[in-house]
Scaffold this motif. Structure first.
Motif, PDB file in Angstrom:
ATOM      1  N   TYR A  79       0.830  -1.205   0.000  1.00  0.00           N
ATOM      2  CA  TYR A  79       0.000   0.000   0.000  1.00  0.00           C
ATOM      3  C   TYR A  79       0.866   1.258   0.000  1.00  0.00           C
ATOM      4  N   GLY A  80       1.798   1.312   0.944  1.00  0.00           N
ATOM      5  CA  GLY A  80       2.675   2.481   1.020  1.00  0.00           C
ATOM      6  C   GLY A  80       3.610   2.595  -0.171  1.00  0.00           C
ATOM      7  N   GLY A  81       4.042   1.445  -0.701  1.00  0.00           N
ATOM      8  CA  GLY A  81       4.943   1.454  -1.842  1.00  0.00           C
ATOM      9  C   GLY A  81       4.316   2.042  -3.089  1.00  0.00           C
ATOM     10  N   VAL A  82       3.019   1.809  -3.269  1.00  0.00           N
ATOM     11  CA  VAL A  82       2.326   2.406  -4.419  1.00  0.00           C
ATOM     12  C   VAL A  82       2.303   3.925  -4.274  1.00  0.00           C
ATOM     13  N   GLY A  83       2.075   4.403  -3.064  1.00  0.00           N
ATOM     14  CA  GLY A  83       2.084   5.850  -2.841  1.00  0.00           C
ATOM     15  C   GLY A  83       3.452   6.459  -3.057  1.00  0.00           C
ATOM     16  N   VAL A  84       4.481   5.797  -2.565  1.00  0.00           N
ATOM     17  CA  VAL A  84       5.844   6.306  -2.743  1.00  0.00           C
ATOM     18  C   VAL A  84       6.245   6.240  -4.211  1.00  0.00           C
ATOM     19  N   ALA A  85       5.858   5.180  -4.905  1.00  0.00           N
ATOM     20  CA  ALA A  85       6.180   5.073  -6.336  1.00  0.00           C
ATOM     21  C   ALA A  85       5.539   6.201  -7.118  1.00  0.00           C
ATOM     22  N   SER A  86       4.307   6.551  -6.789  1.00  0.00           N
ATOM     23  CA  SER A  86       3.660   7.654  -7.505  1.00  0.00           C
ATOM     24  C   SER A  86       4.332   8.993  -7.169  1.00  0.00           C
ATOM     25  N   LEU A  87       4.848   9.133  -5.943  1.00  0.00           N
ATOM     26  CA  LEU A  87       5.610  10.344  -5.602  1.00  0.00           C
ATOM     27  C   LEU A  87       6.904  10.413  -6.405  1.00  0.00           C
ATOM     28  N   LEU A  88       7.600   9.276  -6.495  1.00  0.00           N
ATOM     29  CA  LEU A  88       8.872   9.247  -7.211  1.00  0.00           C
ATOM     30  C   LEU A  88       8.702   9.469  -8.713  1.00  0.00           C
ATOM     31  N   LEU A  89       7.518   9.151  -9.222  1.00  0.00           N
ATOM     32  CA  LEU A  89       7.254   9.350 -10.642  1.00  0.00           C
ATOM     33  C   LEU A  89       6.692  10.734 -10.951  1.00  0.00           C
ATOM     34  N   GLY A  90       6.667  11.611  -9.956  1.00  0.00           N
ATOM     35  CA  GLY A  90       6.280  12.994 -10.191  1.00  0.00           C
ATOM     36  C   GLY A  90       4.843  13.342  -9.884  1.00  0.00           C
ATOM     37  N   GLY A  91       4.078  12.415  -9.328  1.00  0.00           N
ATOM     38  CA  GLY A  91       2.687  12.698  -8.987  1.00  0.00           C
ATOM     39  C   GLY A  91       2.527  12.936  -7.495  1.00  0.00           C
ATOM     40  N   ASN A  92       1.293  13.010  -7.076  1.00  0.00           N
ATOM     41  CA  ASN A  92       0.983  13.111  -5.650  1.00  0.00           C
ATOM     42  C   ASN A  92       0.955  11.713  -5.042  1.00  0.00           C
ATOM     43  N   PHE A  93       0.925  11.670  -3.709  1.00  0.00           N
ATOM     44  CA  PHE A  93       0.846  10.394  -3.012  1.00  0.00           C
ATOM     45  C   PHE A  93      -0.451   9.695  -3.419  1.00  0.00           C
ATOM     46  N   LEU A  94      -0.348   8.453  -3.868  1.00  0.00           N
ATOM     47  CA  LEU A  94      -1.459   7.638  -4.351  1.00  0.00           C
ATOM     48  C   LEU A  94      -2.153   8.253  -5.567  1.00  0.00           C
ATOM     49  N   ASP A  95      -1.401   8.979  -6.371  1.00  0.00           N
ATOM     50  CA  ASP A  95      -1.899   9.474  -7.650  1.00  0.00           C
ATOM     51  C   ASP A  95      -1.553   8.414  -8.691  1.00  0.00           C
ATOM     52  N   TYR A  96      -2.516   7.559  -8.984  1.00  0.00           N
ATOM     53  CA  TYR A  96      -2.246   6.384  -9.809  1.00  0.00           C
ATOM     54  C   TYR A  96      -1.970   6.703 -11.263  1.00  0.00           C
ATOM     55  N   GLY A  97      -2.375   7.839 -11.732  1.00  0.00           N
ATOM     56  CA  GLY A  97      -2.241   8.163 -13.147  1.00  0.00           C
ATOM     57  C   GLY A  97      -0.816   8.143 -13.660  1.00  0.00           C
ATOM     58  N   VAL A  98       0.161   8.351 -12.789  1.00  0.00           N
ATOM     59  CA  VAL A  98       1.561   8.396 -13.227  1.00  0.00           C
ATOM     60  C   VAL A  98       2.232   7.017 -13.207  1.00  0.00           C
ATOM     61  N   LEU A  99       1.507   5.986 -12.838  1.00  0.00           N
ATOM     62  CA  LEU A  99       2.105   4.658 -12.700  1.00  0.00           C
ATOM     63  C   LEU A  99       2.285   3.922 -14.023  1.00  0.00           C
ATOM     64  N   ALA A 100       1.663   4.404 -15.090  1.00  0.00           N
ATOM     65  CA  ALA A 100       1.783   3.743 -16.394  1.00  0.00           C
ATOM     66  C   ALA A 100       1.867   4.803 -17.486  1.00  0.00           C
ATOM     67  N   HIS A 101       2.059   4.351 -18.697  1.00  0.00           N
ATOM     68  CA  HIS A 101       2.190   5.269 -19.836  1.00  0.00           C
ATOM     69  C   HIS A 101       0.895   6.031 -20.100  1.00  0.00           C
ATOM     70  N   ASP A 102      -0.223   5.439 -19.775  1.00  0.00           N
ATOM     71  CA  ASP A 102      -1.530   6.047 -19.974  1.00  0.00           C
ATOM     72  C   ASP A 102      -2.179   6.223 -18.596  1.00  0.00           C
ATOM     73  N   PRO A 103      -2.761   7.383 -18.283  1.00  0.00           N
ATOM     74  CA  PRO A 103      -3.375   7.575 -16.968  1.00  0.00           C
ATOM     75  C   PRO A 103      -4.471   6.560 -16.640  1.00  0.00           C
ATOM     76  N   VAL A 104      -5.200   6.106 -17.647  1.00  0.00           N
ATOM     77  CA  VAL A 104      -6.253   5.115 -17.382  1.00  0.00           C
ATOM     78  C   VAL A 104      -5.642   3.786 -16.953  1.00  0.00           C
ATOM     79  N   HIS A 105      -4.579   3.369 -17.636  1.00  0.00           N
ATOM     80  CA  HIS A 105      -3.891   2.137 -17.243  1.00  0.00           C
ATOM     81  C   HIS A 105      -3.233   2.300 -15.867  1.00  0.00           C
ATOM     82  N   GLY A 106      -2.711   3.474 -15.608  1.00  0.00           N
ATOM     83  CA  GLY A 106      -2.128   3.750 -14.296  1.00  0.00           C
ATOM     84  C   GLY A 106      -3.157   3.678 -13.188  1.00  0.00           C
TER      85      GLY A 106
END
Length: 141
Positions: A79-106
């Motif tokens: 749970y926390g790792g997903v939030g930190v990963a989204s922070l490291l990818l330039g988004g907000n904490f638990l901002d899933y849109g930055v987790l993939a190439h497309d915000p919907v897939h993220g």
């Protein structure tokens, strides 16, 4: 514990089916009713049923207490790792849109991972609670 053939047979049949239903609820939760919390409770209920019928010692042979502790920690870390990963990818904490190439897939990936972390944590917490209550000794007064 007395030997009840019917209860043991029914528990052996129902336990894998309940676990299968928990996985269905887990992975169908982002499209419909259900999700990590419900799946975790259903999964732990299958193991608690096993423990009620076969005893605490048998349940601890099926799922060791150290495995449950690892599950508790790993669920929270997912749970926390997903939030930190989204922070490291330039988004907000638990901002899933930055987790993939497309915000919907993220969004889909983020929700799936978050629900997985919640499901693992809830299942482990419920099993831990059962271990503590079933393992306590009675005191005579």
């Amino acid at each position: 514990m007395r030997y009840h053939l019917v209860l043991r047979t029914v528990a052996k049949i129902l336990t894998p089916l309940i676990m299968l239903f928990a996985f269905y609820v887990q992975f169908h939760g982002d499209y419909g009713p259900g999700g990590g919390f419900q799946a975790g409770v259903i999964f732990s209920a299958s193991l608690i049923l096993y423990g009620l019928i076969f005893g605490l010692a048998a349940l601890k042979q099926v799922i060791r207490p150290w495995v449950v502790r690892v599950m508790l920690a790993s669920g929270v870390l997912i749970y926390g790792g997903v939030g930190v990963a989204s922070l490291l990818l330039g988004g907000n904490f638990l901002d899933y849109g930055v987790l993939a190439h497309d915000p919907v897939h993220g969004q889909h990936l983020g929700i799936l991972l978050i629900e997985l972390g919640v499901g693992i944590t809830v299942a482990a917490a419920m099993i831990t609670i059962y271990f503590f209550f079933a393992g306590r000794k009675t005191t005579k007064q």
